[in-house]
Motif scaffolding. Structure first.
Motif, PDB file in Angstrom:
ATOM      1  N   LEU A  56       0.808  -0.792   0.094  1.00  0.00           N
ATOM      2  CA  LEU A  56      -0.197  -0.165  -0.005  1.00  0.00           C
ATOM      3  C   LEU A  56       0.704   1.507  -0.163  1.00  0.00           C
ATOM      4  CD1 LEU A  56      -2.833  -1.199   2.642  1.00  0.00           C
ATOM      5  CD2 LEU A  56      -2.506  -0.892   0.173  1.00  0.00           C
ATOM      6  N   PRO A  57       0.662   2.495  -0.494  1.00  0.00           N
ATOM      7  CA  PRO A  57      -1.285   2.594  -1.460  1.00  0.00           C
ATOM      8  C   PRO A  57      -0.666   2.041  -2.534  1.00  0.00           C
ATOM      9  CG  PRO A  57       0.178   4.396  -1.561  1.00  0.00           C
ATOM     10  CD  PRO A  57       1.057   3.557   0.078  1.00  0.00           C
ATOM     11  N   THR A  58      -1.081   1.219  -3.314  1.00  0.00           N
ATOM     12  CA  THR A  58      -1.487   0.791  -4.639  1.00  0.00           C
ATOM     13  C   THR A  58      -2.497   1.825  -5.692  1.00  0.00           C
ATOM     14  OG1 THR A  58      -0.958  -1.046  -5.882  1.00  0.00           O
ATOM     15  CG2 THR A  58      -2.147  -1.653  -3.996  1.00  0.00           C
ATOM     16  N   THR A  59      -2.202   1.321  -7.176  1.00  0.00           N
ATOM     17  CA  THR A  59      -4.092   1.707  -8.274  1.00  0.00           C
ATOM     18  C   THR A  59      -4.183   0.476  -7.740  1.00  0.00           C
ATOM     19  OG1 THR A  59      -2.581   3.550  -8.813  1.00  0.00           O
ATOM     20  CG2 THR A  59      -4.175   2.043 -10.155  1.00  0.00           C
ATOM     21  N   ILE A  60      -5.338   0.012  -8.067  1.00  0.00           N
ATOM     22  CA  ILE A  60      -5.880  -2.211  -8.442  1.00  0.00           C
ATOM     23  C   ILE A  60      -6.103  -1.930  -9.238  1.00  0.00           C
ATOM     24  CG2 ILE A  60      -5.987  -2.208  -6.061  1.00  0.00           C
ATOM     25  CD1 ILE A  60      -9.057  -2.162  -7.125  1.00  0.00           C
ATOM     26  N   GLY A  61      -6.310  -3.363 -10.053  1.00  0.00           N
ATOM     27  CA  GLY A  61      -7.081  -3.647 -11.611  1.00  0.00           C
ATOM     28  C   GLY A  61      -5.099  -4.390 -11.878  1.00  0.00           C
ATOM     29  N   LEU A  62      -5.955  -5.898 -13.037  1.00  0.00           N
ATOM     30  CA  LEU A  62      -5.196  -6.007 -14.302  1.00  0.00           C
ATOM     31  C   LEU A  62      -5.198  -6.220 -15.280  1.00  0.00           C
ATOM     32  CD1 LEU A  62      -4.917  -9.314 -11.175  1.00  0.00           C
ATOM     33  CD2 LEU A  62      -3.064  -7.835 -11.823  1.00  0.00           C
ATOM     34  N   GLU A  63      -6.088  -5.803 -15.833  1.00  0.00           N
ATOM     35  CA  GLU A  63      -7.048  -6.145 -17.362  1.00  0.00           C
ATOM     36  C   GLU A  63      -7.274  -4.761 -18.002  1.00  0.00           C
ATOM     37  OE1 GLU A  63     -10.271  -8.036 -17.592  1.00  0.00           O
ATOM     38  OE2 GLU A  63     -10.240  -9.471 -19.061  1.00  0.00           O
ATOM     39  N   ALA A  64      -7.093  -4.131 -19.533  1.00  0.00           N
ATOM     40  CA  ALA A  64      -7.353  -3.562 -19.654  1.00  0.00           C
ATOM     41  C   ALA A  64      -6.897  -3.605 -21.652  1.00  0.00           C
ATOM     42  CB  ALA A  64      -7.005  -1.747 -19.475  1.00  0.00           C
ATOM     43  N   ALA A  65      -8.037  -2.870 -22.170  1.00  0.00           N
ATOM     44  CA  ALA A  65      -7.219  -2.945 -23.581  1.00  0.00           C
ATOM     45  C   ALA A  65      -7.156  -1.520 -23.389  1.00  0.00           C
ATOM     46  CB  ALA A  65      -8.798  -3.062 -24.137  1.00  0.00           C
ATOM     47  N   ALA A  66      -5.510  -0.861 -24.238  1.00  0.00           N
ATOM     48  CA  ALA A  66      -5.641   0.402 -24.528  1.00  0.00           C
ATOM     49  C   ALA A  66      -4.737   0.354 -25.657  1.00  0.00           C
ATOM     50  CB  ALA A  66      -4.365   0.609 -23.069  1.00  0.00           C
ATOM     51  N   ARG A  67      -4.203   1.897 -25.491  1.00  0.00           N
ATOM     52  CA  ARG A  67      -3.937   2.621 -27.013  1.00  0.00           C
ATOM     53  C   ARG A  67      -1.848   2.784 -26.257  1.00  0.00           C
ATOM     54  NH1 ARG A  67      -7.302   1.312 -28.292  1.00  0.00           N
ATOM     55  NH2 ARG A  67      -9.375   1.878 -30.168  1.00  0.00           N
ATOM     56  N   VAL A  68      -1.118   2.230 -26.984  1.00  0.00           N
ATOM     57  CA  VAL A  68       0.093   2.052 -26.709  1.00  0.00           C
ATOM     58  C   VAL A  68       0.285   4.082 -27.220  1.00  0.00           C
ATOM     59  CG1 VAL A  68       2.966   2.198 -27.625  1.00  0.00           C
ATOM     60  CG2 VAL A  68       0.986   0.406 -27.630  1.00  0.00           C
ATOM     61  N   GLU A  69       1.049   4.547 -26.070  1.00  0.00           N
ATOM     62  CA  GLU A  69       1.237   6.386 -25.982  1.00  0.00           C
ATOM     63  C   GLU A  69       2.342   6.705 -26.240  1.00  0.00           C
ATOM     64  OE1 GLU A  69      -1.341   8.694 -22.927  1.00  0.00           O
ATOM     65  OE2 GLU A  69       0.713  10.101 -23.071  1.00  0.00           O
ATOM     66  N   ALA A  70       3.605   6.064 -25.452  1.00  0.00           N
ATOM     67  CA  ALA A  70       5.129   6.263 -26.293  1.00  0.00           C
ATOM     68  C   ALA A  70       5.878   4.909 -25.369  1.00  0.00           C
ATOM     69  CB  ALA A  70       5.362   7.048 -24.746  1.00  0.00           C
ATOM     70  N   VAL A  71       7.289   4.556 -25.969  1.00  0.00           N
ATOM     71  CA  VAL A  71       7.460   3.545 -25.776  1.00  0.00           C
ATOM     72  C   VAL A  71       8.591   4.055 -25.224  1.00  0.00           C
ATOM     73  CG1 VAL A  71       6.509   2.471 -27.815  1.00  0.00           C
ATOM     74  CG2 VAL A  71       8.800   2.740 -28.348  1.00  0.00           C
ATOM     75  N   GLY A  72       9.361   3.121 -24.343  1.00  0.00           N
ATOM     76  CA  GLY A  72      10.716   3.240 -23.894  1.00  0.00           C
ATOM     77  C   GLY A  72      11.719   2.918 -24.607  1.00  0.00           C
ATOM     78  N   GLU A  73      13.466   2.956 -24.268  1.00  0.00           N
ATOM     79  CA  GLU A  73      14.240   2.408 -24.843  1.00  0.00           C
ATOM     80  C   GLU A  73      14.561   1.068 -24.623  1.00  0.00           C
ATOM     81  OE1 GLU A  73      17.461   2.823 -22.382  1.00  0.00           O
ATOM     82  OE2 GLU A  73      18.679   1.664 -22.832  1.00  0.00           O
ATOM     83  N   GLY A  74      14.318   0.017 -25.727  1.00  0.00           N
ATOM     84  CA  GLY A  74      14.869  -1.139 -25.766  1.00  0.00           C
ATOM     85  C   GLY A  74      13.306  -1.500 -26.852  1.00  0.00           C
ATOM     86  N   VAL A  75      11.948  -0.859 -26.595  1.00  0.00           N
ATOM     87  CA  VAL A  75      11.607  -2.238 -27.192  1.00  0.00           C
ATOM     88  C   VAL A  75      11.480  -1.069 -28.755  1.00  0.00           C
ATOM     89  CG1 VAL A  75       8.584  -1.257 -26.416  1.00  0.00           C
ATOM     90  CG2 VAL A  75       9.646  -1.143 -24.898  1.00  0.00           C
TER      91      VAL A  75
END
Ligand code: NDP
Length: 324
Positions: A56-75
């Motif tokens: 704690l504290p934490t955002t909960i939830g394990l599942e979603a549909a999404a759009r990629v907004e940005a990618v980090g190094e090596g992706v």
């Protein structure tokens, strides 16, 4: 920044708070996601209450549909704009935007829209591993499935029908019985007013079933063992009524050399190849029309507590999503 549903302490639905949280730029191997639809699953309740440990504290939830907004190094596999979904990995799905490890994402086929994806990734992949891997159900077999009108349950009924199995499903109301039947459940038992062990014995000419899928937990565990054939398998995969108390292993010998397993989705999708195989088989069922997933309940993200209240009060059927 992003609006997110977090818990600062364990408790009832009132412990869910809407916070504005900082979302950094994606780090190495990470992807920044703009979330479109978020799946609500019973495991979110276990995280909220503390039945399953979280920091704690934490955002909960394990599942979603999404759009990629940005990618980090090596992706290299993902680009901004890609349609993706995930089920599992680090907590944090109840949010408008979030960071995710790139290796946990799955590409969404065009024909599966965001709500459908958020309604089925976690529950559908769960059904895949349960009926194709934990116990490989064969045509002509009879299985007992508890909570057959729930999110996992309605997908299971359809998939098992496609496999040629006979499904005995337990349900908590007449409306739920009708719904389960409409999704391929062969026989329903209202376990709030009928003795499900006796009914399963009647329906199987006294033999019992080779496998029971039990996500209700405390209230059904013992009865589930009594529904099994000799050397049958109890797949205990959830605790909607509370955790199964400790039991003596000798019980399994007395009741007919039984097997018990306690699997979870993480254990079947930890390796990327396993994740892709599991999701791929689910998408094939959807493309073939053997599994149809409808969102039965949608709530604004800010009303996550309402969704939890309804889920725990057994008021919902099928899948639930939050809309950011
Ligand atoms: P559901 O939509 O199935 O909701 C739970 C259902 O359980 C209720 O609708 C209710 O149906 C039944 N239930 C029976 N007793 C109780 C009780 N005391 N309190 C609340 N509900 C009760 O949820 P999900 O589809 O999200 O998940 C189903 C189960 O599968 C959960 O236990 C979940 O934890 C488990 N699960 C496990 C996974 C794993 O890998 N191990 C992965 C995904 C889910 P009714 O009124 O018909 O009895």
């Amino acid at each position: 920044m992003s609006l997110a549903i977090r818990i600062h302490r364990h408790g009832g639905p009132e412990a869910l708070t809407l916070d504005n949280v900082k979302v950094g730029a994606p780090g190495k191997g990470q992807v920044l996601l703009e979330q479109r639809a978020i799946g609500v699953n019973f495991i979110d309740v276990y995280h909220r209450t503390g039945l399953y440990p979280v920091t704690l504290p934490t955002t909960i939830g394990l599942e979603a549909a999404a759009r990629v907004e940005a990618v980090g190094e090596g992706v290299v596999d993902w680009q901004p704009g890609d349609r993706v979904a995930y089920a599992g990995g680090p907590l944090g799905a109840y949010a408008q935007r979030r960071l995710m490890p790139a290796e946990r994402l799955v590409r969404l086929p065009d024909e599966i829209d965001d709500r459908a994806a958020a309604s089925m990734m976690l529950q559908g992949m769960t059904v895949q591993y349960l009926v194709r891997q934990t116990y490989r159900v064969s045509p002509g077999e009879t299985v007992l499935w508890h909570a057959a009108a729930g999110g996992v349950g309605l997908i299971a009924c359809q998939w098992l029908r496609a496999l040629g199995a006979t499904v005995i499903g337990t349900v908590g109301s007449d409306e739920k019985a009708a719904l389960a039947k409409a999704h391929g459940c062969t026989h329903t038992i209202n376990y709030r007013r009928e003795n499900f062990v006796e009914r399963v014995r009647e329906l199987t000419d006294g033999l019992g079933v080779p496998v029971v899928y039990d996500s209700v937990g405390r209230d059904t565990f013992e009865g589930s063992l009594d529904c099994l054939q000799r050397r049958g398998l109890l797949v205990s995969f959830g605790n909607a009524s509370g955790a199964v108390p400790p039991f003596s292993l000798g019980v399994l010998a007395q009741k007919g050399s039984l097997f018990v397993t306690r699997p979870n989705l993480a254990g079947y999708t930890a390796a990327r190849d396993d994740l892709l195989q599991c999701a791929g088989e689910l998408f094939e069922q959807v493309r073939a029309g053997t599994v149809r997933v409808a969102t039965h309940h949608a709530y604004p993200l800010a009303e996550a507590a309402h969704a939890h209240r309804d889920l725990e009060a057994r008021k919902t059927t099928g899948s639930i999503v939050l809309l950011p």
